[in-house]
Scaffold this motif. Structure first.
Motif, PDB file in Angstrom:
ATOM      1  N   UNK A 151      10.118  -2.952  24.541  1.00 35.86           N
ATOM      2  CA  UNK A 151       9.033  -2.259  24.102  1.00 35.86           C
ATOM      3  C   UNK A 151       8.968  -1.101  23.303  1.00 35.86           C
ATOM      4  N   UNK A 152       9.992  -0.224  23.333  1.00 31.43           N
ATOM      5  CA  UNK A 152      10.297   0.956  22.668  1.00 31.43           C
ATOM      6  C   UNK A 152      10.125   0.712  21.527  1.00 31.43           C
ATOM      7  N   UNK A 153      11.126  -0.211  20.727  1.00 27.89           N
ATOM      8  CA  UNK A 153      11.049  -0.518  19.343  1.00 27.89           C
ATOM      9  C   UNK A 153       9.713  -1.226  18.885  1.00 27.89           C
ATOM     10  N   UNK A 154       9.298  -1.966  19.728  1.00 27.41           N
ATOM     11  CA  UNK A 154       7.964  -2.698  19.244  1.00 27.41           C
ATOM     12  C   UNK A 154       6.799  -1.827  19.150  1.00 27.41           C
ATOM     13  N   UNK A 155       6.917  -0.532  19.771  1.00 25.48           N
ATOM     14  CA  UNK A 155       5.850   0.483  19.723  1.00 25.48           C
ATOM     15  C   UNK A 155       6.131   1.344  18.433  1.00 25.48           C
ATOM     16  N   UNK A 156       7.365   1.697  18.319  1.00 27.79           N
ATOM     17  CA  UNK A 156       7.700   2.311  17.268  1.00 27.79           C
ATOM     18  C   UNK A 156       7.620   1.634  15.806  1.00 27.79           C
ATOM     19  N   UNK A 157       8.050   0.496  15.721  1.00 23.27           N
ATOM     20  CA  UNK A 157       8.138  -0.182  14.414  1.00 23.27           C
ATOM     21  C   UNK A 157       6.512  -0.613  13.850  1.00 23.27           C
ATOM     22  N   UNK A 158       6.593  -0.579  12.698  1.00 27.27           N
ATOM     23  CA  UNK A 158       5.181  -0.641  11.957  1.00 27.27           C
ATOM     24  C   UNK A 158       4.984  -2.169  11.468  1.00 27.27           C
ATOM     25  N   UNK A 159       6.076  -2.889  11.196  1.00 26.58           N
ATOM     26  CA  UNK A 159       6.005  -4.167  10.687  1.00 26.58           C
ATOM     27  C   UNK A 159       5.661  -5.335  12.083  1.00 26.58           C
ATOM     28  N   UNK A 160       4.548  -5.926  11.546  1.00 27.33           N
ATOM     29  CA  UNK A 160       4.207  -6.927  12.437  1.00 27.33           C
ATOM     30  C   UNK A 160       5.171  -8.066  12.801  1.00 27.33           C
ATOM     31  N   UNK A 161       5.681  -8.594  11.677  1.00 25.89           N
ATOM     32  CA  UNK A 161       6.896  -9.706  11.942  1.00 25.89           C
ATOM     33  C   UNK A 161       7.923  -9.236  12.604  1.00 25.89           C
ATOM     34  N   UNK A 162       8.194  -7.868  12.463  1.00 30.49           N
ATOM     35  CA  UNK A 162       9.318  -7.575  13.414  1.00 30.49           C
ATOM     36  C   UNK A 162       9.063  -7.365  14.723  1.00 30.49           C
ATOM     37  N   UNK A 163       7.712  -6.881  14.992  1.00 29.13           N
ATOM     38  CA  UNK A 163       7.365  -6.919  16.423  1.00 29.13           C
ATOM     39  C   UNK A 163       7.318  -8.423  16.989  1.00 29.13           C
ATOM     40  N   UNK A 164       7.028  -9.230  16.346  1.00 26.89           N
ATOM     41  CA  UNK A 164       6.901 -10.568  16.782  1.00 26.89           C
ATOM     42  C   UNK A 164       8.362 -11.062  17.065  1.00 26.89           C
ATOM     43  N   UNK A 165       9.327 -10.675  16.042  1.00 23.09           N
ATOM     44  CA  UNK A 165      10.777 -11.131  16.384  1.00 23.09           C
ATOM     45  C   UNK A 165      11.290 -10.454  17.393  1.00 23.09           C
ATOM     46  N   UNK A 166      11.041  -9.316  17.790  1.00 23.46           N
ATOM     47  CA  UNK A 166      11.744  -8.503  19.054  1.00 23.46           C
ATOM     48  C   UNK A 166      11.023  -9.082  20.213  1.00 23.46           C
ATOM     49  N   UNK A 167       9.601  -9.555  20.082  1.00 19.35           N
ATOM     50  CA  UNK A 167       8.988 -10.280  21.240  1.00 19.35           C
ATOM     51  C   UNK A 167       9.665 -11.684  21.598  1.00 19.35           C
ATOM     52  N   UNK A 168       9.918 -12.309  20.509  1.00 18.31           N
ATOM     53  CA  UNK A 168      10.606 -13.764  20.576  1.00 18.31           C
ATOM     54  C   UNK A 168      12.011 -13.415  21.074  1.00 18.31           C
ATOM     55  N   UNK A 169      12.743 -12.417  20.558  1.00 20.80           N
ATOM     56  CA  UNK A 169      14.112 -12.179  21.377  1.00 20.80           C
ATOM     57  C   UNK A 169      13.864 -11.956  22.736  1.00 20.80           C
ATOM     58  N   UNK A 170      13.226 -10.997  23.013  1.00 22.52           N
ATOM     59  CA  UNK A 170      12.915 -10.772  24.433  1.00 22.52           C
ATOM     60  C   UNK A 170      12.632 -12.028  25.341  1.00 22.52           C
ATOM     61  N   UNK A 171      11.928 -13.065  24.920  1.00 21.96           N
ATOM     62  CA  UNK A 171      11.327 -14.211  25.479  1.00 21.96           C
ATOM     63  C   UNK A 171      12.557 -15.283  25.434  1.00 21.96           C
ATOM     64  N   UNK A 172      13.316 -15.299  24.624  1.00 25.88           N
ATOM     65  CA  UNK A 172      14.318 -15.969  24.675  1.00 25.88           C
ATOM     66  C   UNK A 172      15.583 -15.499  25.743  1.00 25.88           C
ATOM     67  N   UNK A 173      15.576 -14.155  25.738  1.00 22.35           N
ATOM     68  CA  UNK A 173      16.488 -13.589  27.008  1.00 22.35           C
ATOM     69  C   UNK A 173      15.905 -13.999  28.209  1.00 22.35           C
ATOM     70  N   UNK A 174      14.478 -13.891  28.344  1.00 23.31           N
ATOM     71  CA  UNK A 174      13.847 -14.291  29.738  1.00 23.31           C
ATOM     72  C   UNK A 174      14.304 -15.872  30.192  1.00 23.31           C
ATOM     73  N   UNK A 175      13.923 -16.774  28.952  1.00 27.65           N
ATOM     74  CA  UNK A 175      14.177 -18.089  29.500  1.00 27.65           C
ATOM     75  C   UNK A 175      15.663 -18.506  29.589  1.00 27.65           C
TER      76      UNK A 175
END
Length: 134
Positions: A86-110
């Motif tokens: 969440x820290x880099x998701x909040x700091x980063x301004x690019x929407x595509x990068x936020x979605x990519x970080x969220x996707x990586x987190x989701x892949x880790x959870x799964x």
């Protein structure tokens, strides 16, 4: 001879790792991991002491090898990972990068949920590092 070699490599790695704290291009963590690896390989006494410690037994053997983790433990692990992501998701301004970080987190959870709860457990054979003296 082997013991002396590992002790020398450990000393050099520790020195470089310590210098790496102050010099940005030297990988401190890598050198410290190499130091611990070499120190454990240099002495059967230290190796056995490390392998039989409560921290090794609970965090490595119980969790990673035997895959014994409670649902509460998994939720706590995923919450801590969520904070880290969440820290880099909040700091980063690019929407595509936020979605990519969220996707990586989701892949880790799964992936980790599958690994700890549904992946078949293997019978692990503990390999001796030190051979019997002839």
């Amino acid at each position: 001879m082997k013991k002396l070699f590992f002790l020398c490599v450990a000393g050099i790695a520790f020195t470089l790792g310590t210098i790496g704290i102050f010099v940005p291009f030297l990988p401190t963590t890598g050198f410290y991991l190499l130091t611990s690896f070499c120190l454990l390989r240099s002495s059967e006494k230290h190796y056995n002491q490390f392998v039989q410690s409560k921290y090794y037994q609970s965090y490595v053997v119980d969790l990673l090898i035997n895959k014994n983790i409670s649902t509460k433990g998994m939720v706590r692990m995923f919450l801590l990972m969520g904070v880290v992501f969440a820290l880099p998701i909040v700091i980063v301004s690019a929407a595509w990068l936020k979605w990519m970080l969220f996707g990586i987190y989701l892949a880790h959870v799964i992936g980790l949920t599958w690994y700890f709860k549904f992946h078949p457990k293997k019978k692990v054979v503990v390999k001796r590092v030190f051979s019997d003296k002839a």
